[in-house]
Design an enzyme around this catalytic site. Sequence first.
Site, PDB file in Angstrom:
ATOM      1  N   ARG A 170       0.858  -1.187   0.000  1.00  8.80           N
ATOM      2  CA  ARG A 170       0.000   0.000   0.000  1.00  8.80           C
ATOM      3  C   ARG A 170       0.893   1.235   0.000  1.00  8.80           C
ATOM      4  O   ARG A 170       1.888   1.286   0.731  1.00  8.80           O
ATOM      5  CB  ARG A 170      -0.883  -0.001   1.254  1.00  8.80           C
ATOM      6  CG  ARG A 170      -1.929   1.090   1.234  1.00  8.80           C
ATOM      7  CD  ARG A 170      -2.752   1.115   2.510  1.00  8.80           C
ATOM      8  NE  ARG A 170      -2.159   1.996   3.508  1.00  8.80           N
ATOM      9  CZ  ARG A 170      -2.836   2.542   4.523  1.00  8.80           C
ATOM     10  NH1 ARG A 170      -4.126   2.280   4.688  1.00  8.80           N
ATOM     11  NH2 ARG A 170      -2.230   3.318   5.397  1.00  8.80           N
ATOM     12  N   TYR A 182      -3.250  11.274   6.472  1.00 13.22           N
ATOM     13  CA  TYR A 182      -3.413   9.918   6.991  1.00 13.22           C
ATOM     14  C   TYR A 182      -2.405   8.951   6.355  1.00 13.22           C
ATOM     15  O   TYR A 182      -2.192   8.983   5.140  1.00 13.22           O
ATOM     16  CB  TYR A 182      -4.837   9.403   6.695  1.00 13.22           C
ATOM     17  CG  TYR A 182      -4.910   7.908   6.795  1.00 13.22           C
ATOM     18  CD1 TYR A 182      -4.946   7.292   8.048  1.00 13.22           C
ATOM     19  CD2 TYR A 182      -4.855   7.100   5.664  1.00 13.22           C
ATOM     20  CE1 TYR A 182      -4.942   5.915   8.156  1.00 13.22           C
ATOM     21  CE2 TYR A 182      -4.855   5.723   5.759  1.00 13.22           C
ATOM     22  CZ  TYR A 182      -4.894   5.137   7.006  1.00 13.22           C
ATOM     23  OH  TYR A 182      -4.866   3.773   7.103  1.00 13.22           O
ATOM     24  N   ASP A 240      -5.191   3.903  -0.111  1.00 11.50           N
ATOM     25  CA  ASP A 240      -6.367   4.153   0.729  1.00 11.50           C
ATOM     26  C   ASP A 240      -6.746   5.629   0.649  1.00 11.50           C
ATOM     27  O   ASP A 240      -5.995   6.498   1.106  1.00 11.50           O
ATOM     28  CB  ASP A 240      -6.027   3.764   2.182  1.00 11.50           C
ATOM     29  CG  ASP A 240      -7.255   3.718   3.075  1.00 11.50           C
ATOM     30  OD1 ASP A 240      -8.315   4.240   2.665  1.00 11.50           O
ATOM     31  OD2 ASP A 240      -7.152   3.157   4.194  1.00 11.50           O
ATOM     32  N   HIS A 242      -9.240   6.861   2.230  1.00  4.91           N
ATOM     33  CA  HIS A 242      -9.697   7.150   3.595  1.00  4.91           C
ATOM     34  C   HIS A 242     -10.890   8.102   3.643  1.00  4.91           C
ATOM     35  O   HIS A 242     -10.903   9.090   4.382  1.00  4.91           O
ATOM     36  CB  HIS A 242      -8.537   7.652   4.461  1.00  4.91           C
ATOM     37  CG  HIS A 242      -8.535   7.010   5.825  1.00  4.91           C
ATOM     38  ND1 HIS A 242      -8.955   7.671   6.950  1.00  4.91           N
ATOM     39  CD2 HIS A 242      -8.181   5.772   6.215  1.00  4.91           C
ATOM     40  CE1 HIS A 242      -8.850   6.853   7.991  1.00  4.91           C
ATOM     41  NE2 HIS A 242      -8.385   5.693   7.568  1.00  4.91           N
ATOM     42  N   GLU A 266      -8.983   2.144  -2.096  1.00  9.66           N
ATOM     43  CA  GLU A 266      -9.828   1.850  -0.935  1.00  9.66           C
ATOM     44  C   GLU A 266     -10.559   3.097  -0.439  1.00  9.66           C
ATOM     45  O   GLU A 266      -9.991   4.204  -0.472  1.00  9.66           O
ATOM     46  CB  GLU A 266      -8.906   1.316   0.173  1.00  9.66           C
ATOM     47  CG  GLU A 266      -9.596   1.046   1.481  1.00  9.66           C
ATOM     48  CD  GLU A 266      -8.603   0.638   2.561  1.00  9.66           C
ATOM     49  OE1 GLU A 266      -7.447   0.283   2.243  1.00  9.66           O
ATOM     50  OE2 GLU A 266      -8.981   0.693   3.734  1.00  9.66           O
ATOM     51  N   GLU A 292     -14.309  -1.002   5.822  1.00  9.56           N
ATOM     52  CA  GLU A 292     -13.688  -1.192   7.136  1.00  9.56           C
ATOM     53  C   GLU A 292     -14.490  -0.546   8.263  1.00  9.56           C
ATOM     54  O   GLU A 292     -14.342  -0.936   9.413  1.00  9.56           O
ATOM     55  CB  GLU A 292     -12.242  -0.687   7.141  1.00  9.56           C
ATOM     56  CG  GLU A 292     -12.109   0.811   7.043  1.00  9.56           C
ATOM     57  CD  GLU A 292     -10.665   1.284   7.052  1.00  9.56           C
ATOM     58  OE1 GLU A 292      -9.832   0.636   6.408  1.00  9.56           O
ATOM     59  OE2 GLU A 292     -10.392   2.294   7.702  1.00  9.56           O
ATOM     60  N   ARG A 313     -14.001  -4.968   2.828  1.00 16.50           N
ATOM     61  CA  ARG A 313     -12.920  -4.599   3.737  1.00 16.50           C
ATOM     62  C   ARG A 313     -13.233  -4.804   5.222  1.00 16.50           C
ATOM     63  O   ARG A 313     -12.469  -4.379   6.096  1.00 16.50           O
ATOM     64  CB  ARG A 313     -12.593  -3.108   3.514  1.00 16.50           C
ATOM     65  CG  ARG A 313     -11.750  -2.855   2.320  1.00 16.50           C
ATOM     66  CD  ARG A 313     -10.317  -3.314   2.534  1.00 16.50           C
ATOM     67  NE  ARG A 313      -9.561  -2.410   3.365  1.00 16.50           N
ATOM     68  CZ  ARG A 313      -8.626  -2.791   4.229  1.00 16.50           C
ATOM     69  NH1 ARG A 313      -8.340  -4.060   4.403  1.00 16.50           N
ATOM     70  NH2 ARG A 313      -7.955  -1.902   4.936  1.00 16.50           N
ATOM     71  N   GLU A 369      -4.732  -7.472   4.773  1.00 15.62           N
ATOM     72  CA  GLU A 369      -3.892  -6.373   5.278  1.00 15.62           C
ATOM     73  C   GLU A 369      -3.110  -6.880   6.493  1.00 15.62           C
ATOM     74  O   GLU A 369      -3.675  -7.550   7.369  1.00 15.62           O
ATOM     75  CB  GLU A 369      -4.789  -5.201   5.691  1.00 15.62           C
ATOM     76  CG  GLU A 369      -4.023  -3.999   6.211  1.00 15.62           C
ATOM     77  CD  GLU A 369      -4.959  -2.851   6.603  1.00 15.62           C
ATOM     78  OE1 GLU A 369      -6.145  -3.125   6.888  1.00 15.62           O
ATOM     79  OE2 GLU A 369      -4.511  -1.700   6.611  1.00 15.62           O
ATOM     80  N   TRP A 432     -12.235  12.195   8.159  1.00 12.81           N
ATOM     81  CA  TRP A 432     -10.830  11.821   8.406  1.00 12.81           C
ATOM     82  C   TRP A 432     -10.544  10.453   7.819  1.00 12.81           C
ATOM     83  O   TRP A 432     -11.321   9.566   7.867  1.00 12.81           O
ATOM     84  CB  TRP A 432     -10.520  11.802   9.904  1.00 12.81           C
ATOM     85  CG  TRP A 432      -9.079  11.424  10.129  1.00 12.81           C
ATOM     86  CD1 TRP A 432      -7.981  12.231   9.971  1.00 12.81           C
ATOM     87  CD2 TRP A 432      -8.576  10.131  10.493  1.00 12.81           C
ATOM     88  NE1 TRP A 432      -6.842  11.530  10.215  1.00 12.81           N
ATOM     89  CE2 TRP A 432      -7.169  10.231  10.524  1.00 12.81           C
ATOM     90  CE3 TRP A 432      -9.177   8.902  10.761  1.00 12.81           C
ATOM     91  CZ2 TRP A 432      -6.337   9.167  10.841  1.00 12.81           C
ATOM     92  CZ3 TRP A 432      -8.374   7.823  11.072  1.00 12.81           C
ATOM     93  CH2 TRP A 432      -6.962   7.960  11.132  1.00 12.81           C
TER      94      TRP A 432
HETATM   95  O1  KDG Z   1      -8.928   2.696  13.435  1.00 16.01           O
HETATM   96  C1  KDG Z   1      -8.816   3.276  12.197  1.00 16.01           C
HETATM   97  C2  KDG Z   1      -7.807   2.506  11.378  1.00 16.01           C
HETATM   98  O2  KDG Z   1      -8.062   1.156  11.501  1.00 16.01           O
HETATM   99  C3  KDG Z   1      -7.843   2.896   9.945  1.00 16.01           C
HETATM  100  O3  KDG Z   1      -7.511   4.241   9.818  1.00 16.01           O
HETATM  101  C4  KDG Z   1      -6.859   2.025   9.175  1.00 16.01           C
HETATM  102  O4  KDG Z   1      -7.825   2.737   7.110  1.00 16.01           O
HETATM  103  C5  KDG Z   1      -7.151   1.942   7.724  1.00 16.01           C
HETATM  104  C6  KDG Z   1      -6.597   0.796   6.998  1.00 16.01           C
HETATM  105  O5  KDG Z   1      -6.930   0.663   5.837  1.00 16.01           O
HETATM  106  O6  KDG Z   1      -5.846   0.042   7.599  1.00 16.01           O
HETATM  107 MG    MG Z   2      -8.504   1.880   5.260  1.00 17.49          MG
END
Ligand code: KDG
Ligand code: MG
Length: 432
Positions: A170, A182, A240, A242, A266, A292, A313, A369, A432
């Site tokens: 990644r 991030y 990602d 995010h 992602e 996620e 995810r 992951e 975020w």
């Molecule tokens: O708790 C938040 C994290 O798990 C997240 O920010 C991690 O986006 C993430 C990832 O893809 O691992």
């Molecule tokens: Mg993620």
Amino acid sequence: MLRYRLSRPRGRDRTRSYQKGTPVQIIAADVIVTSPDRNFVTLKITTDDGFTGLGDGTLNGRELSVASYLADHVVPLLIGRDPQRIEDTWQFLYRSAYWRRGPVTMAAIAAVDVALWDIKAKAAGMPLYQLLGGASRNGVMAYGHASGRDLPELFDSIRRHLELGYRSIRVQTSVPGINAVYGVAAQPSAGGRRYDYEPAQRAALPAEEDWDTRAYLRHLPGVFEAVRNEFGPELPLLHDGHHRMTPIQAARLGKDLEPYDLFWLEDCTPAENQEALRLVRRHTTTPLAIGEVFNTVWDYQTLISEQLIDYVRSAVTHTGGITAMRKLLDYAAQYQIKSGIHGPTDISPVGMAAALHLDLAIHNFGIQEYMRHGPATDEVFLQSFSFTDGYLHPGEQPGLGVELDEQAAARFPYQPAYLPFNRLKDGTIHDW
Ligand code: KDG
Ligand code: MG
């Protein structure tokens, strides 16, 4: 370590048994909160025939809510139940609460579910993946997190990950004009400390970060072009987003990244509105991974039935455990959608092991992951999974293959920690 314990002496207490005449009963359940490197919530269930099972209920930044849900509302219901009846216990905890879904509830149910699978597999004398149908592959392909503030630092990080054995990477990078993005490990966040792959910071208040989507969209394709030029066409690359883009911005990024052949993009946009992914899908062939922050199959209904994503995810830890994840992934399989189970550092080694057993057994495995935990975590959680030449394997120990050293856990008390949040340049709060 905070420990909430409800236990009964060995032997039957028929007044508490929901399932009269059961051959085995749960006699103790402990909720253990410990903070080696970061906070973890672990449920330990003990049966009257001498087995113990572990489940992960860690919810990053909200750990004590799950601990309380378990200790105050779930553990009293477990004492006297038959540990063998996993599906029945899952349905009981899901339906009897009346209030459904949500990350706290589903993490608590996951902790119970995984602990019961651990017990069942130990009682059978088999690694859990055998009970899930046996191995469908020799190992589980894993991706690691490379990041850098600039290209040389990013390239070094990718090389370091290749040396560690990762074969899928990644890629996250700083963006000119944004102070803290991030996923960039070496970058000081607004809280002034390095991420070191763990975005939650131990502090009384969450750190404030900044964001600019236009700057990000301008910068990222050039980064992937440079990475492809340096590392060639073979290396699977992931990214990602995010949750930070609107659907039309996500569509543009997906399109701009097509020449660099990503394994996935992602969380390109927040996906509570599942229909929004129709727009992204219409414009790009970059594979999409989402989920996620989801916690039930219902969060995916449109995404899966309309084939709007390519990878699921969810974490075992946040989606009701093995029982619910298996159903979700079997549903996804009917639409050629694969697994990409969430495995950041905020999933404990117990949650990670649960994911690996599932990864090994299901047919529609995609990728796993894998972020390494720190040394203190490895001291508290004794693990039998291995990582060799890009592939993880859960090992052959009966059960999950993870045990908790409670004395070591007691040395690491809970510490308040929060994930950061974002503001745009004008002060508006952003995802975020
Ligand atoms: O708790 C938040 C994290 O798990 C997240 O920010 C991690 O986006 C993430 C990832 O893809 O691992
Ligand atoms: Mg993620």
